[in-house]
Every structure is written in structure tokens, then in C-alpha cells.
Design a protein around this motif. Structure first.
Motif: not given
Length: 384
Positions: A26-36
Motif C-alpha cells: 500500500d505504501s509503495l503504491n501510494k507513493k509510486l502508483g500501481d507498482v507493487a
């Protein structure tokens, strides 16, 4: 309010790890978009769920070597089909487009060689408007091909986010770059073709991996100068396509298919030279007809006889015993396709197809095999 900190120690349970995984994603997706993604939990790019058939159960199975799946080329990945002239590259790609159309998808043919024939496509079973849809695209440069692929995928997703699509580029070697088109004849553009393809693939490959899109690139084989040992052929377009491809199939000529004195098709020997879906370095022998493409069941009997699942009664007749029901199927060899396709033999058809796939599945665990393992050098056309 500050987020509650979660401490992790050596005794963390699987449940705690799962919570931490979700928080991380969730943290990565909020920061970088749908990547994780959490592998195994919902859809993720590494998970291939869908396949498009080549029209041959044998070729489909040696690409994706599991009995439970249909196999074929993977959706969401790049497949390269290469070979010399008249080895059936275009025809095999049309069979893949037909399967996409039969499954309700949108088949797209990018024809930079100006070699497609409408009547030929119809003979192979592809349907045109209004019975079906086939999008034909003719552009003149590598840059425009990749721009067209981006636009096609984006427009389809704007209208239907789950629509299946197959895009065939025929062919890589037959497409110039913008710089080459603008120059006079004879002017050098060394490396431009490979650089443009590398750049294009870097831009689109991740995007395609998140979509329900199968990319199929057709490529020619050229003679490499100065090679005296091993394979002396090379595919144009640089190294980007071999690196980015999940599956690479190289087609070799298998002679002519004749009826009497008339040539009605060609024999092809597809070899899976790279495979991220299953074991590579596997081969098949198939007949490809000019007006029918591949007749799937024609190759079944040879596979079944070789694996010992079919028995020869005489030079003209064979039999297969259904070990589930105990029924014995007898048929003439030359009429096997007609026999297995008949409506009253639906059970026999399903059983024979399962046997063919089972026959082609090989044991991968070296400790479960009777033979000793031997290390052998790769041939010039092979990859992992």
C-alpha cells in the motif's frame, strides 16, 4: 494521528508477515502508483493466467508444459517467432490471431511488409466485419509501430478494461526507421534499427505486462558473415527482442507437403529456443497447409505411437485403449483426423488430447529420472 508502529522479531507469525506485506505494498503504491503486488494474492504481472493457441496442441504443450492448462503463447508477454523465408511465420501468427478472435478478443495485425492477403486470412478461418473483427494496421517505421501499439492498448482499455487483445507485428526485419526513410539510398544508419526497438520495448513492455494483451513479433533470419563454427544465423533488430521475449520460437523448413504431384503445404519444425514458461530446447514436426493452416489432430497419432499410448494393429490400422472406461478405439491411420473429429467420438477426442499432452510432459526433477544428467554446450541458436 501517527501510524501505529509494528515491531517485527524472529517469532513473527505468517499472519504478521502478511500484514506487513500489505502495508508495504500500500505504501509503495501510494507513493509510486500501481507498482507493487503480493505474489499469489490477486492479479500480479508475474502470474500468467491466459494463453493463445498456435493451432497445434503439440506446440502449445511444449511451450507451456503442464497437462492442466491449454498452453500456447502467454498473454501479457512478448513472443518472438523467427525463421527463414517460407517457413510459415506469418501463417502461424494468423492461427494465433484466429484463436484470439474465437475467444472474443480483438486481433490486430501490423503489416509493414505489405504481404497480407484478405482471401488467405478468410481461408484460415478469420472472420471479417460484420461477423467478426480484425484490425489491420499499415505503418512504415519502427517508431510508428510502437506508437501504434501504445495507442491500440490505451484505446481498448478506455472502452473495455478487460478486453483480450493480440497484436502481431509482421515483421521486425521488414520495418525501416524514420531516419532511414528520410535518407537517400545507400546512406548508412548503423545501429539505428536496434536502438529504436530497444527504446520502444523499454517503454511498452511493462505496460503490456499489466494488460490482457499478447505481443507477437515476427522476425526474419539473416546470415551472419565470418562465422565458421556453430549457428551462423542472426535475427535483425539487435538483442532487445531476445532479451525481452518470454518465448522465442524458431521455425525450420521441414520440406514440402504433396498430394500426388501437387504441393499443398510445407513441413515446419518449430524449436522453442527460449522459454520462461517451461523448459526450452524442445522441438516438434508439423504440417502446415496453404489453405487450412495447421490441422491440429494430424500430429497426435505420431506422438501417441511414440509414447506407447497407441498400438499398431497393421501397417494401415492402429488402436488406443481408454484406460478409464476400458473401451478400445480402432481406426485407420490415414483417417485418424476424420475419426477423432467425428461427433460420436467426442469422448475419444478428449481422451486422445489428454494423452497427447501427458505424453509431451517431461519429468523435470533430475532425482526422479533414471538417466544420468549430462552438461552439454548450448547451440548457436539456443537461449535459456
Amino acid at each position: 494521528m501517527a501510524r501505529k508502529k509494528i515491531s517485527v522479531n524472529e517469532s513473527s507469525s505468517v499472519g504478521d508477515d502478511s500484514i506487513l506485506n500489505d502495508i508495504l505494498v500500500d505504501s509503495l503504491n501510494k507513493k509510486l502508483g500501481d507498482v507493487a503486488y503480493v505474489i499469489g494474492k490477486g492479479d500480479s504481472p508475474p502470474e500468467v493466467k491466459e494463453w493463445l493457441s498456435t493451432g497445434s496442441t503439440v506446440l502449445d504443450t511444449i511451450i507451456f508444459i503442464y497437462e492442466i492448462a491449454e498452453g500456447g503463447i502467454p498473454v501479457g508477454r512478448l513472443t518472438e517467432i523467427c525463421g527463414e523465408a517460407a517457413t510459415g511465420k506469418s501463417l502461424l501468427s494468423y492461427m494465433i490471431l484466429k484463436d484470439c478472435q474465437d475467444k472474443g478478443g480483438i486481433p490486430v495485425l501490423i503489416d509493414t511488409e505489405n504481404a497480407c492477403n484478405e482471401e488467405f486470412l478468410q481461408l484460415l478461418g478469420l472472420k471479417f466485419y460484420p461477423e467478426g473483427s480484425l484490425v489491420y494496421v499499415q505503418v512504415e517505421s519502427v517508431e510508428k509501430v510502437f506508437s501504434a501499439i501504445e495507442d491500440i492498448v490505451r484505446k481498448i482499455r478506455e472502452n473495455d478494461k478487460d478486453k483480450l487483445c493480440c497484436i502481431v507485428w509482421d515483421s521486425v526485419a521488414g520495418t525501416s526507421t524514420d531516419a532511414e526513410l528520410q535518407n537517400d539510398f545507400g546512406e548508412s544508419t548503423i545501429g539505428m534499427h536496434a536502438r529504436m526497438i530497444g527504446q520502444g520495448l523499454r517503454k511498452i513492455i511493462r505496460y503490456v505486462g499489466q494488460q490482457r494483451v499478447a505481443l507477437v513479433f515476427l522476425n526474419q533470419v539473416r546470415q551472419e558473415i565470418g562465422v565458421f563454427f556453430g549457428d551462423d544465423t542472426v535475427t535483425p533488430g539487435g538483442k532487445a527482442i531476445p532479451f525481452f521475449s518470454s518465448v522465442r520460437v524458431k521455425l525450420y523448413s521441414g520440406g514440402k507437403v504433396k498430394a500426388g504431384s501437387d504441393v499443398i503445404g510445407v513441413g515446419i519444425k518449430p524449436k522453442v529456443v527460449k522459454n520462461r514458461m517451461g523448459p526450452p530446447h524442445r522441438e516438434a514436426e508439423l504440417k502446415m497447409y496453404f489453405t487450412r493452416g495447421l490441422i491440429d489432430e494430424e500430429s497426435w497419432l505420431d506422438v501417441l505411437l511414440k509414447a506407447g499410448h497407441a498400438d499398431k494393429i497393421s501397417a494401415q490400422k492402429s488402436s488406443i485403449t481408454n484406460k478409464t472406461t476400458g473401451e478400445v478405439y480402432e481406426f485407420q491411420n490415414r483417417k485418424f483426423v476424420e475419426w477423432v473429429r467425428s461427433a460420436e467420438n467426442k469422448e475419444a477426442y478428449d481422451y486422445c488430447k489428454r494423452l497427447v499432452k501427458k505424453s509431451l510432459v517431461i519429468e523435470q526433477d533430475p532425482y526422479k529420472r533414471d538417466e544420468d544428467t549430462v552438461l552439454e554446450d548450448l547451440k548457436g541458436d539456443e537461449d535459456i
